[in-house]
Design an enzyme around this catalytic site. Structure first.
Site: not given
Ligand code: CS2
Ligand code: MG
Length: 403
Positions: A147, A159, A210, A212, A236, A262, A283, A339, A403
């Site tokens: 990643r 991030y 990601d 995010h 992601e 996630e 995820r 991951e 975030w």
């Protein structure tokens, strides 16, 4: 096998973890992870005050009945705190059942569907050059999937990028750090990052990114299109996923594979995404989605729609979760990727484990149960320290952002 005792162990070997230990009349004990980054004591209290009194005297082998009892019996269903608490009990009971059977957990789930578990590493840097160096460093460590996250020109802290030379850890002690964000700067920068990374490593590495949760659906569609030449393994969390339908707009515009989940805690968070094939990887994790019992249900639904698993595995999920996840990954037929953010040395000492990393893959090991234990004396040397995840504000006007 009767439950005779249960306790919550909170420790902070560099970052906070919440672990549930269940004792039985056979002398066997089971462990479950209950760590929820930035809200750890909420789960510890939910367990200690509302769940543990219900466990004593119950049959530890009745995993499904316990899951139903804790999920439906609470009346107030779902949510990260409740489902992390249920996950910890569930994982500890699976650990116990496998130990009682004298077999590694993956055998109890149905045996291995693969020889080893493909994992991906985190490479990040303050700028493109530093990130490319980190990608090369992780390729040299044997990772086949990496990643890449980098700083964004014009933004102070972003991030996914480590600061002051330490491994990346988003939670900081004290009050939440405030980071700045500008999607336009990011959208101009991200394709340049992957042009450089793909050029540096060539076609044989799986590259992941990601977002995010920070883009609107149409912005995410734009990014997905712009990244197509670099053939990512996945993009992601492209946009906040409470509105599962939002992913349809992204899907209509790009073939870049999508991963999400996630922060999901039950199958209801992703049912629409999976049934409408709006994503490619789910995820969800052992610790935040109700344990092995519920994660199997999510994976089985996903398999019907050719959606593969890609469980979250950041350092804020404890080695107990990583161990259980690797057993799950070795068994689950529609596995995608796992991951892997290695924990620090102190954490590995607190949580001795059988799992191992080798040349881009991991294996849970052959120890009975999930193969992870806790050194309680050592854990006690690392008392809890309140820490928060950062918050994001738009650079242009200070408005609170994702975030
Ligand atoms: C990230 C995490 O690993 C990931 O994909 O989304 O680092 C996430 O920010 C943290 O786990 C939050 O606690
Ligand atoms: Mg993520």
């Amino acid at each position: 096998m009767k439950i005779t005792g249960a306790r919550v162990i909170v420790c902070c070997p560099g970052r906070n973890f919440v672990t549930l230990k269940i004792e039985t009349d056979t002398g066997l004990t089971g462990l479950g992870d209950a760590s929820l980054n930035g809200r750890e004591l909420a789960v510890a209290s939910y367990l200690t005050e509302h769940v543990l009194p219900l466990l004593i005297g119950r049959d530890a082998t009745r995993i499904e009945d316990m899951w139903q009892y804790l999920y439906r019996g609470a009346y107030w269903r779902r949510g990260p705190v409740t489902m992390s608490a249920i996950a910890a009990v569930d994982t500890a009971l699976w650990d116990l059942k496998a130990k009682e059977a004298g077999m590694p957990l993956y055998q109890l789930l149905g045996g291995a569907s693969r020889e080893r578990v493909l994992v991906y590493a985190h490479a990040n840097g303050r700028d493109i050059a530093e990130t490319v160096d980190e990608v090369h460093r992780h390729a040299a460590l044997g990772y086949r999937a990496i990643r890449a996250q980098s700083g964004v020109p014009g933004l102070d802290k972003v991030y996914g990028v480590a600061t002051d030379g330490k491994p990346y850890e988003p939670a900081t002690k004290g009050l939440p750090a405030e980071q700045d964000w500008d999607s336009s700067r990011y959208l101009r920068h991200a394709p340049k990052l992957f042009e450089a990374v793909r050029d540096a490593v060539g076609p044989d590495y799986e590259l992941l990114h990601d977002v995010h949760h920070r883009l609107t659906p149409i912005e995410a569609a734009r990014l997905g299109k712009d990244l197509e030449p670099y053939r990512l393994f996945w993009m992601e969390d492209p946009t906040p996923a409470e509105n599962q339908e939002a992913f349809r707009l992204i899907r209509q515009h790009t073939t870049t594979p999508l991963a999400v989940g996630e922060i999901f805690n039950t199958v209801w968070d992703c049912k629409g995404l999976i049934e409408n094939q709006l994503i490619d990887f789910i995820r969800t994790t052992v610790v935040h989605a109700g344990g092995i019992t519920h994660l199997r249900r999510i994976a089985d639904l996903a398999a019907l729609y050719q959606v593969r698993t890609g469980s979250h595995g950041a350092t804020d999920l404890s080695p107990v979760c990583m161990g259980a996840a690797l057993h799950f990954d070795l068994w689950v037929p529609n596995f995608g990727i796992q991951e892997h953010m290695p924990h620090n040395e102190a954490t590995d000492e607190v949580f001795p484990h059988a799992y191992r990393y080798e040349a881009g893959f991991m294996h849970p090991g052959e120890a009975p149960g999930h193969g992870v234990e806790i050194d309680e004396k050592l854990a006690a040397k690392y008392p809890y320290e309140r820490a928060y995840l950062p918050v994001n504000r738009l650079q242009r006007d200070g408005a609170l952002w994702d975030w």
